[in-house]
Motif scaffolding. Sequence first.
Motif, PDB file in Angstrom:
ATOM      1  N   HIS A 278     -35.218  45.151  14.197  1.00  0.00           N
ATOM      2  CA  HIS A 278     -35.912  46.095  13.301  1.00  0.00           C
ATOM      3  C   HIS A 278     -36.414  45.405  12.041  1.00  0.00           C
ATOM      4  O   HIS A 278     -36.327  45.948  10.933  1.00  0.00           O
ATOM      5  N   GLY A 279     -36.922  44.193  12.250  1.00  0.00           N
ATOM      6  CA  GLY A 279     -37.435  43.427  11.118  1.00  0.00           C
ATOM      7  C   GLY A 279     -38.952  43.357  11.130  1.00  0.00           C
ATOM      8  O   GLY A 279     -39.631  44.008  11.933  1.00  0.00           O
ATOM      9  N   ASN A 280     -39.459  42.568  10.211  1.00  0.00           N
ATOM     10  CA  ASN A 280     -40.909  42.381  10.125  1.00  0.00           C
ATOM     11  C   ASN A 280     -41.176  41.074   9.396  1.00  0.00           C
ATOM     12  O   ASN A 280     -40.939  40.977   8.182  1.00  0.00           O
ATOM     13  N   ASN A 281     -41.617  40.081  10.124  1.00  0.00           N
ATOM     14  CA  ASN A 281     -41.875  38.776   9.534  1.00  0.00           C
ATOM     15  C   ASN A 281     -43.216  38.806   8.801  1.00  0.00           C
ATOM     16  O   ASN A 281     -44.277  38.585   9.378  1.00  0.00           O
ATOM     17  N   LYS A 282     -43.131  39.102   7.501  1.00  0.00           N
ATOM     18  CA  LYS A 282     -44.358  39.237   6.712  1.00  0.00           C
ATOM     19  C   LYS A 282     -45.136  37.931   6.618  1.00  0.00           C
ATOM     20  O   LYS A 282     -46.367  37.940   6.567  1.00  0.00           O
ATOM     21  N   TRP A 283     -44.415  36.829   6.585  1.00  0.00           N
ATOM     22  CA  TRP A 283     -45.110  35.539   6.430  1.00  0.00           C
ATOM     23  C   TRP A 283     -45.906  35.183   7.680  1.00  0.00           C
ATOM     24  O   TRP A 283     -46.975  34.587   7.582  1.00  0.00           O
ATOM     25  N   LEU A 284     -45.401  35.552   8.836  1.00  0.00           N
ATOM     26  CA  LEU A 284     -46.175  35.333  10.062  1.00  0.00           C
ATOM     27  C   LEU A 284     -47.454  36.157  10.028  1.00  0.00           C
ATOM     28  O   LEU A 284     -48.545  35.655  10.333  1.00  0.00           O
ATOM     29  N   ASP A 285     -47.319  37.438   9.648  1.00  0.00           N
ATOM     30  CA  ASP A 285     -48.507  38.290   9.559  1.00  0.00           C
ATOM     31  C   ASP A 285     -49.478  37.769   8.505  1.00  0.00           C
ATOM     32  O   ASP A 285     -50.690  37.783   8.717  1.00  0.00           O
ATOM     33  N   PHE A 286     -48.941  37.315   7.397  1.00  0.00           N
ATOM     34  CA  PHE A 286     -49.796  36.788   6.329  1.00  0.00           C
ATOM     35  C   PHE A 286     -50.614  35.599   6.818  1.00  0.00           C
ATOM     36  O   PHE A 286     -51.838  35.545   6.635  1.00  0.00           O
ATOM     37  N   ILE A 287     -49.942  34.653   7.465  1.00  0.00           N
ATOM     38  CA  ILE A 287     -50.635  33.466   7.962  1.00  0.00           C
ATOM     39  C   ILE A 287     -51.654  33.839   9.036  1.00  0.00           C
ATOM     40  O   ILE A 287     -52.791  33.345   9.042  1.00  0.00           O
ATOM     41  N   LEU A 288     -51.264  34.727   9.949  1.00  0.00           N
ATOM     42  CA  LEU A 288     -52.150  35.133  11.045  1.00  0.00           C
ATOM     43  C   LEU A 288     -53.397  35.843  10.511  1.00  0.00           C
ATOM     44  O   LEU A 288     -54.526  35.524  10.910  1.00  0.00           O
ATOM     45  N   PHE A 289     -53.200  36.777   9.608  1.00  0.00           N
ATOM     46  CA  PHE A 289     -54.333  37.511   9.035  1.00  0.00           C
ATOM     47  C   PHE A 289     -55.179  36.596   8.142  1.00  0.00           C
ATOM     48  O   PHE A 289     -56.412  36.695   8.134  1.00  0.00           O
ATOM     49  N   LEU A 290     -54.515  35.717   7.396  1.00  0.00           N
ATOM     50  CA  LEU A 290     -55.240  34.829   6.476  1.00  0.00           C
ATOM     51  C   LEU A 290     -56.157  33.875   7.230  1.00  0.00           C
ATOM     52  O   LEU A 290     -57.358  33.778   6.927  1.00  0.00           O
ATOM     53  N   ILE A 291     -55.607  33.180   8.227  1.00  0.00           N
ATOM     54  CA  ILE A 291     -56.400  32.184   8.953  1.00  0.00           C
ATOM     55  C   ILE A 291     -57.528  32.846   9.742  1.00  0.00           C
ATOM     56  O   ILE A 291     -58.668  32.377   9.738  1.00  0.00           O
ATOM     57  N   SER A 292     -57.219  33.958  10.411  1.00  0.00           N
ATOM     58  CA  SER A 292     -58.266  34.649  11.179  1.00  0.00           C
ATOM     59  C   SER A 292     -59.337  35.192  10.248  1.00  0.00           C
ATOM     60  O   SER A 292     -60.535  35.174  10.574  1.00  0.00           O
ATOM     61  N   GLY A 293     -58.940  35.663   9.068  1.00  0.00           N
ATOM     62  CA  GLY A 293     -59.916  36.178   8.107  1.00  0.00           C
ATOM     63  C   GLY A 293     -60.829  35.106   7.574  1.00  0.00           C
ATOM     64  O   GLY A 293     -62.048  35.305   7.462  1.00  0.00           O
ATOM     65  N   ILE A 294     -60.265  33.946   7.250  1.00  0.00           N
ATOM     66  CA  ILE A 294     -61.086  32.824   6.760  1.00  0.00           C
ATOM     67  C   ILE A 294     -62.055  32.371   7.836  1.00  0.00           C
ATOM     68  O   ILE A 294     -63.242  32.146   7.572  1.00  0.00           O
ATOM     69  N   ALA A 295     -61.548  32.231   9.084  1.00  0.00           N
ATOM     70  CA  ALA A 295     -62.404  31.808  10.198  1.00  0.00           C
ATOM     71  C   ALA A 295     -63.541  32.806  10.422  1.00  0.00           C
ATOM     72  O   ALA A 295     -64.705  32.424  10.604  1.00  0.00           O
ATOM     73  N   GLY A 296     -63.212  34.103  10.405  1.00  0.00           N
ATOM     74  CA  GLY A 296     -64.233  35.128  10.602  1.00  0.00           C
ATOM     75  C   GLY A 296     -65.273  35.123   9.497  1.00  0.00           C
ATOM     76  O   GLY A 296     -66.475  35.304   9.760  1.00  0.00           O
ATOM     77  N   LEU A 297     -64.822  34.922   8.264  1.00  0.00           N
ATOM     78  CA  LEU A 297     -65.752  34.875   7.135  1.00  0.00           C
ATOM     79  C   LEU A 297     -66.705  33.690   7.257  1.00  0.00           C
ATOM     80  O   LEU A 297     -67.912  33.818   7.010  1.00  0.00           O
ATOM     81  N   LEU A 298     -66.178  32.529   7.655  1.00  0.00           N
ATOM     82  CA  LEU A 298     -67.022  31.346   7.834  1.00  0.00           C
ATOM     83  C   LEU A 298     -68.056  31.570   8.934  1.00  0.00           C
ATOM     84  O   LEU A 298     -69.222  31.180   8.797  1.00  0.00           O
ATOM     85  N   ILE A 299     -67.626  32.188  10.032  1.00  0.00           N
ATOM     86  CA  ILE A 299     -68.541  32.456  11.150  1.00  0.00           C
ATOM     87  C   ILE A 299     -69.665  33.397  10.706  1.00  0.00           C
ATOM     88  O   ILE A 299     -70.836  33.179  11.017  1.00  0.00           O
ATOM     89  N   LEU A 300     -69.298  34.427   9.958  1.00  0.00           N
ATOM     90  CA  LEU A 300     -70.296  35.388   9.481  1.00  0.00           C
ATOM     91  C   LEU A 300     -71.260  34.722   8.494  1.00  0.00           C
ATOM     92  O   LEU A 300     -72.469  34.982   8.515  1.00  0.00           O
ATOM     93  N   MET A 301     -70.746  33.848   7.645  1.00  0.00           N
ATOM     94  CA  MET A 301     -71.591  33.150   6.673  1.00  0.00           C
ATOM     95  C   MET A 301     -72.536  32.173   7.364  1.00  0.00           C
ATOM     96  O   MET A 301     -73.693  32.029   6.951  1.00  0.00           O
ATOM     97  N   LEU A 302     -72.045  31.508   8.413  1.00  0.00           N
ATOM     98  CA  LEU A 302     -72.915  30.589   9.151  1.00  0.00           C
ATOM     99  C   LEU A 302     -74.087  31.326   9.778  1.00  0.00           C
ATOM    100  O   LEU A 302     -75.187  30.784   9.898  1.00  0.00           O
ATOM    101  N   TRP A 303     -73.855  32.576  10.171  1.00  0.00           N
ATOM    102  CA  TRP A 303     -74.918  33.395  10.760  1.00  0.00           C
ATOM    103  C   TRP A 303     -75.878  33.919   9.694  1.00  0.00           C
ATOM    104  O   TRP A 303     -77.098  33.763   9.795  1.00  0.00           O
TER     105      TRP A 303
END
Length: 388
Positions: A278-303
């Motif tokens: 019944h836990g929640n690893n916030k740091w895993l979610d933070f890293i997952l959301f952070l990296i995917s968000g940066i990658a998505g932003l770069l892809i959108l900017m390249l377009w």
Amino acid sequence: MKLKLLLFSFFFYSLGIFSQIPELSDKAQISVITCATGNELFSSFGHTAFRVQDIQLGIDVVYNYGTFDFNKPNFYLNFAKGKLIYSLSRRRFENFLYDYELEKRWVKEQILDLTPEETRELFQFLETNYLPENRDYAYDPLFNNCSTITGDILENQFKDQIEFNNKHLKERFTFRQLVRQYLPLNSWGAFGIDLAFGGITDRTATLREHMFMPYYAMEQLKNTEKSGKPILKRERTILNYPEDSGNDQDSLLTSPLFWFMMFLSFVIAITILDHRHHGNNKWLDFILFLISGIAGLLILMLWLATDHIVTIKNFNFLWLMPANLFVAFSLISKKERPTWLRRYLWFALTCIAIVILIWILKIQILSPLNIPLMLALVTRYLFLLKKI
């Protein structure tokens, strides 16, 4: 006096230095040089150049449209913005060949069947193009590179006399398919290119557009006519090395598929532990959301924010959500989950379903290497939905 002048001219021609454009003799010839693929990513597709040779004048130089300078001001910024400037360079043939000898890459020559006057005119064109005010051009990896320029120059010089035949092509490919022919799918280079290339590269290339690949340009010249006759006088191999195998699949421990599967396994394992305790690893979610968000932003900017053509209509941002960047900091900075998070997670899952549909409909072909990363995101999205 004439002998001294000839020797003086020969000396400077041998260095590839022309104080003025010389008048080629009737013995001169111009050929297209094709070089084998190399180990580095930028050399993975081979290379094309022009060679001008005049034994009588001692001229033997290569005109290379594939020259770039890392030391130019704002080189990396311009590259990111799609404003990469390449240049036409001129080197002695022996110096040009030396690099390929060191790398053990084959070099083949296709001698053009031109009249002495046509040879002089093409030489004049190359020399004029080599002037400082003319030599730079806006490079594009698919539509304006060292290989596509070969066809452009021939069409520019000979106009309607040139006819590109298609007898050698049993099938026409998309740009992405052509690139994948030279890069193993399970390689970091292929993964990066597939991620950056948009749906525009999934249309079938025309006959001329196939020539952005040096090997295809070489085959095309074999099937090209000038005034109803083959444009090639003859062909020969200058360096006869076997085809380089340096671009084989990465080893298991260094391949992207291995690391992506390891990452997916890690995310699933942490999620199972979170569920049981019944836990929640916030740091895993933070890293997952952070990296995917940066990658998505770069892809959108390249377009949307650059001059790159190959990054147009890139729907990878639908699963690498740019908004994840904002969500990452919201999850790590607040003790309680935001009230809007449930709606956002359903929206993110819907976007992943949409991008898969885009893939199925072949609007844009995605890399299979994306699947473990998508599953990692889906795993955490569903877990967070269950926790809310």
